[in-house]
Design a protein around this motif. Sequence first.
Motif, short mmCIF file in Angstrom:
data_model
loop_
_atom_site.label_atom_id
_atom_site.label_comp_id
_atom_site.label_asym_id
_atom_site.label_seq_id
_atom_site.Cartn_x
_atom_site.Cartn_y
_atom_site.Cartn_z
N MET A 161 -5.47 0.79 2.84
CA MET A 161 -4.25 1.13 2.09
C MET A 161 -3.20 1.80 2.97
N LEU A 162 -3.63 2.32 4.11
CA LEU A 162 -2.72 3.07 4.97
C LEU A 162 -2.35 2.32 6.24
N LEU A 163 -2.83 1.08 6.38
CA LEU A 163 -2.57 0.33 7.61
C LEU A 163 -1.13 -0.18 7.69
N GLY A 164 -0.68 -0.81 6.61
CA GLY A 164 0.67 -1.36 6.62
C GLY A 164 0.81 -2.60 7.48
N ILE A 165 -0.27 -3.37 7.63
CA ILE A 165 -0.20 -4.62 8.40
C ILE A 165 -0.40 -5.80 7.45
N SER A 166 -0.19 -6.99 7.93
CA SER A 166 -0.25 -8.18 7.09
C SER A 166 -1.42 -9.07 7.47
N LYS A 171 0.78 -8.31 2.80
CA LYS A 171 0.84 -6.98 3.38
C LYS A 171 -0.28 -6.10 2.85
N SER A 172 -0.90 -5.35 3.75
CA SER A 172 -1.99 -4.46 3.38
C SER A 172 -1.52 -3.02 3.42
N GLY A 173 -1.20 -2.48 2.27
CA GLY A 173 -0.87 -1.07 2.19
C GLY A 173 0.45 -0.71 2.81
N SER A 174 0.61 0.59 3.05
CA SER A 174 1.85 1.12 3.62
C SER A 174 1.52 2.24 4.59
N ASN A 175 2.06 2.14 5.80
CA ASN A 175 1.77 3.10 6.86
C ASN A 175 2.69 4.31 6.73
N PRO A 176 2.13 5.52 6.63
CA PRO A 176 2.98 6.71 6.49
C PRO A 176 3.73 7.08 7.76
N PHE A 177 3.41 6.42 8.89
CA PHE A 177 4.06 6.77 10.16
C PHE A 177 5.12 5.75 10.58
N ILE A 178 5.54 4.91 9.67
CA ILE A 178 6.58 3.94 10.01
C ILE A 178 7.90 4.68 10.23
N ILE A 363 2.63 -0.50 -1.86
CA ILE A 363 1.27 -0.95 -2.15
C ILE A 363 1.38 -2.21 -3.00
N THR A 364 0.87 -3.31 -2.47
CA THR A 364 0.99 -4.57 -3.19
C THR A 364 -0.06 -4.67 -4.29
N LYS A 365 0.28 -5.42 -5.35
CA LYS A 365 -0.62 -5.55 -6.50
C LYS A 365 -1.93 -6.23 -6.11
N TRP A 366 -1.85 -7.22 -5.23
CA TRP A 366 -3.07 -7.92 -4.85
C TRP A 366 -4.06 -6.98 -4.18
N HIS A 367 -3.54 -6.03 -3.43
CA HIS A 367 -4.40 -5.08 -2.75
C HIS A 367 -5.11 -4.17 -3.75
N LEU A 368 -4.37 -3.69 -4.74
CA LEU A 368 -4.95 -2.83 -5.77
C LEU A 368 -5.97 -3.59 -6.61
N ARG A 369 -5.64 -4.84 -6.93
CA ARG A 369 -6.59 -5.65 -7.69
C ARG A 369 -7.84 -5.92 -6.87
#
Length: 858
Positions: A161-166, A171-178, A363-369
């Motif tokens: 969830m914290l990677l922010g890569i695709s 897309k997988s999550g969101s990186n807090p250090f972007i 955070i994309t819906k597919w990731h949460l699902r």
Amino acid sequence: MNFIGEHLLPGQLGHFFLLLSLVASIGATVSYFLSVQKGAFYNNAGNALKGTGSLSVNTAWRKLARIFFITEAISVFAVFVTLFYIISNHLFEYKYAWQHSSLSLEMKYLLSCFWEGQEGSFLLWSIWHCVLGLVIIWREKEWEGPVMTVISFAQFCLATMLLGISFFGLKSGSNPFILLRNSGVLDNAPVFYGADGMMRQDYLSLIKDGNDLNPLLQNYWMVIHPPVLFLGFASTIVPFAFAIGGLWTKRFTEWTKAALPWALFSAGILGLGIMMGAAWAYESLNFGGYWAWDPVENASLVPWMVLVAGVHTLLIYRHTGNALRTTNLFFILSFLLVLYSTYLTRSGDLQETSVHAFTGEGITKWHLRGLLLIFLLPSFVLFFKRYKHIPFIAKEEEGSSREFWMFIGSLVLFLSAIVIIAMTSVPVFNKIAGLFTGNDKTFKAFAVGEDAAFAYNRIQIFVAIIIGSLTAIGMYLKYKTTGKPFFKKMIIPAIIGLVAGGLVLAFGNIDYREHGIGYLGAIWLALLASVYSLIANGSYIFTGQKGVLKKAGGAIAHVGFAMMLTGILISSSKKEVISHNTTGIFLNFGEGSKEKPGENLTLIKGVPTKMGEFTVTYDKDSAHPKKPLWYYRLKFEKDGKESFSLAPNAFVNYKGNEGLMANPDAKHYLTHDIFTYITSLPDPSKANEDTTSFKSREVAIGDTVFYSKGFAVLEDVSSIKNIPGVEFGANDSASVATIKVISKTSSIFTIKPTVINLKGTVFAQPDTVLQESLVMQLQKVDGKKITLGVKESDAIMQYVTLKAYKFPFINLLWLGTLIMVLGFMISMAWRIQGNRKKTSGKEKGVKMAGVQEKAFEV
């Protein structure tokens, strides 16, 4: 390109530790999995259990798994420290710091910035998993392998969830250090780009401040509430992991002893976190209470209810051997419901129905699902595959037994939770139905109704009746069968409880008729049940447990729950609006507002106004030095014997929101609270900007002058020669007009504007009707010809409009919460102590057997 002023090292370190935590969590998951599949099981003394596998293989894989998990824990804490460093040092080159903090933010709220965003909240969740995992490694040697396999895998999922890569375009999550310049936030701001279309090297010099923390989160509860709540969320994985571990290893019964203290801990902490959220809502949100059946509130309540049901069925099993299958199911569902609730509140699907659900940004819906399905499918497959092998007792329980009624209570809690989560999921159901119906106009979307709170309450009130009654008698029943002494022990608490409940109904004036006499009757029954439960469980502590508190954790938790239930019923059904409009100043709150003008009192600054049994004065106000936040001091006086001040505050047109965002304040008494919040006020930033000019009217005595809200009558004009502070000469003069103002609301005011002719210069001293935003000026007196100046302007009136409630006995709710949590913790400690004694006894038996065996060999 080198950008001036950027601090890149913290972000680089953060990225490194994020990747390290991901890799380490994979390593820990695989190593713990192999230690279970190929190795032996340990008991808590560190000895291998016979016939369970290879001790050397287990030891090797477990040592490697521990190294991986400890590395993962260090990495997660390093990520936390790095991100907090970025926030606290206002490094706005990072999107997370810019989006959630500002230079004007108080130091105490910097932690709130950390978990305001989705990335920070997932990281907080991961931190608690690390803490719990380290405790399990230290304490739970026998079940370390299977339990830590589950927790390590959950850590891997949270890390993604914290990677922010695709992956393949997803897309997988969101990186807090972007970095802010890479986030897209600045793309539509040409000022940050040069003529060549490239980002300016000095772009940071144009960023003067951050976006700031949401005003509703600038409250001390939001510093302490999220960590406790997320500890509760994270802890539900431990009973889940024990249940999965038992099914996985086919040790269907052994896991229950170790799991019970963890389940009690999780239920206590999650319950505390939920009620801390209610306290935050009570002190920070202006919906006038502590609970609104909002989806975010329901998302935490439902897993707790299922978990509490699981605790009770586990107790049934530990005493009778029944309900083991149900216990497995409840513990599995409690964690899955945490994941489902995470999806509901973070996917954006509830954005239209919840005022504080996450938007789904980052955070994309597919990731949460995927997060939900990756736990749901294997756990259900494992449960149903092993279902027939889980021990059960075919004999039905006696109707007089404790386990029978405990099971009924657990089932009621579970069904209640299902109803709540189903009603909360209505927007999701509608979207799914829409996929199959398309534009078919015959499909009618499901809806809870306009009065959502009542839609929930009319069902849950009956749950309160049942649970209150069952917790009253449950502790007095015996496992397996209950004899006649039960009735002797129950008769005195029953009489006292029913009498006490009757007195509350007789003298408490519980007369909530808004939804009919039937609903009122249900409230009465629920109140009788809750008072009865309070008395019965309090009595049991001394009669059943002889006052030994360390053994009475269950009864103490029930006492707390009964107090909570009593406080909820009384404070909600007896909540009284005391801010009824008595000034005649009725404001239009606009379409869509739930505020009723007649229930909102407008206070003019410095003018004492009657409000119920109080006289309230808008005493003074002050402004935050760096943001559009205003504080208002309201002075309350009662019969000249009591006085106190409340200080609600409001953000005006803040962060692009029209209107205001108000934080309430309350005066706490032993038996009730006086709760108030601001509902309307003029924009304080424009309070001194008056561009309206006077319109002159020539009138005679007795004439009428109309204005937008009423009319004024000139009653008299008289000459005066004595004005304090003014020294008149022989040719100087002054005149004062007496004007009666009658508003459309029939309110009558008298004002006396004055005009002074001093040494050839004319000075007009106007008089004001603040309530009407009306200023009148005596401009000229020439015999019978009189000139009045009339002006209407909101800028001249300093006012606040507020709503105030009287919440009776709300302290029962807060005190009951603390007592309930204390009961859970006492029960947990007692179970841990019991487990230690049993383990110690077994170890002594093993040692004695070893001595005898060696003696025989000799």
